[in-house]
Motif scaffolding. Sequence first.
Motif, PDB file in Angstrom:
ATOM      1  N   HIS A  36       8.333   7.786  -4.111  1.00 43.65           N
ATOM      2  CA  HIS A  36       7.719   7.251  -2.884  1.00 43.65           C
ATOM      3  C   HIS A  36       7.158   8.388  -2.021  1.00 43.65           C
ATOM      4  N   HIS A  88       3.827   6.313   6.539  1.00 41.74           N
ATOM      5  CA  HIS A  88       4.916   6.868   5.733  1.00 41.74           C
ATOM      6  C   HIS A  88       5.692   7.939   6.475  1.00 41.74           C
ATOM      7  N   TRP A 137       4.361  -3.887   6.024  1.00 41.42           N
ATOM      8  CA  TRP A 137       5.336  -3.203   6.870  1.00 41.42           C
ATOM      9  C   TRP A 137       5.904  -4.160   7.907  1.00 41.42           C
ATOM     10  N   ASP A 170       9.150  -0.102   5.338  1.00 46.31           N
ATOM     11  CA  ASP A 170       8.128  -0.247   4.301  1.00 46.31           C
ATOM     12  C   ASP A 170       8.564  -1.353   3.347  1.00 46.31           C
ATOM     13  N   TRP A 172       6.319  -2.429   0.839  1.00 42.95           N
ATOM     14  CA  TRP A 172       5.582  -2.336  -0.432  1.00 42.95           C
ATOM     15  C   TRP A 172       6.624  -2.303  -1.563  1.00 42.95           C
ATOM     16  N   HIS A 174       6.834  -0.453  -4.027  1.00 42.05           N
ATOM     17  CA  HIS A 174       7.240   0.900  -4.415  1.00 42.05           C
ATOM     18  C   HIS A 174       8.397   1.423  -3.563  1.00 42.05           C
TER      19      HIS A 174
HETATM   20 MN    MN Z   1       5.305   3.203   0.868  1.00 43.30          MN
END
Ligand code: MN
Length: 206
Positions: A36, A88, A137, A170, A172, A174
């Motif tokens: 990540h 991020h 998010w 986060d 996502w 991933h």
């Molecule tokens: Mn991410």
Amino acid sequence: MSTDTVTRTSAHVVPPLPYAESTLAPIISANTIAFHYGKHHKGYVENLNKLVAGTEYAEMTLEKIIAATVGKVDKIPIFNNAAQTWNHTFYWSSLTPKGGGEPPAALKKQILTSFGTLDACKKELATAATTQFGSGWAWLVLDGNKIKVVKTGNADSPLAKGLKPLLTIDVWEHAYYLDYQNRRADYVTAVLDKLINWSFAADNLG
Ligand code: MN
């Protein structure tokens, strides 16, 4: 000023993680962080540097790039990579190895004013995080003098909507798939209980 100078002085960098890759385990594994942070976050920064080199955005801060490109259909790749770079860095600071627990007093007071209880605030964050359809998010934000929960899709950021981010999660795939597979709710609950950095959110209250 040569293009080389412009590019070099404006290059965005991946900031150091605020903790070692392994210290969020077992909630988030070192393997997840390695990909990540080491691949996804780095990729957004590298793409952004390529996209802004030699453009009017080359010397802008991330915040200025986000504000200058939001909603512009011909600037979507720049917006996406700038916002993902910012999001991020903000996410890493929203986590801490000994997180969870009680927010600092000043933040807790505002949370109680806005949500009634800390649990209600956490529940709203969890709901936003689990109901965000697809990638995105969940955020705790300051809207005027009220604390709110919002969710954004893909790279979108509350910054682009005039809101002040306090912390983020986060969602996502991933961010959790290596550790939780399809169980996003388990990742979100564990983060809120064990890793969420209320002190960072309190600092962002200003
Ligand atoms: Mn991410």
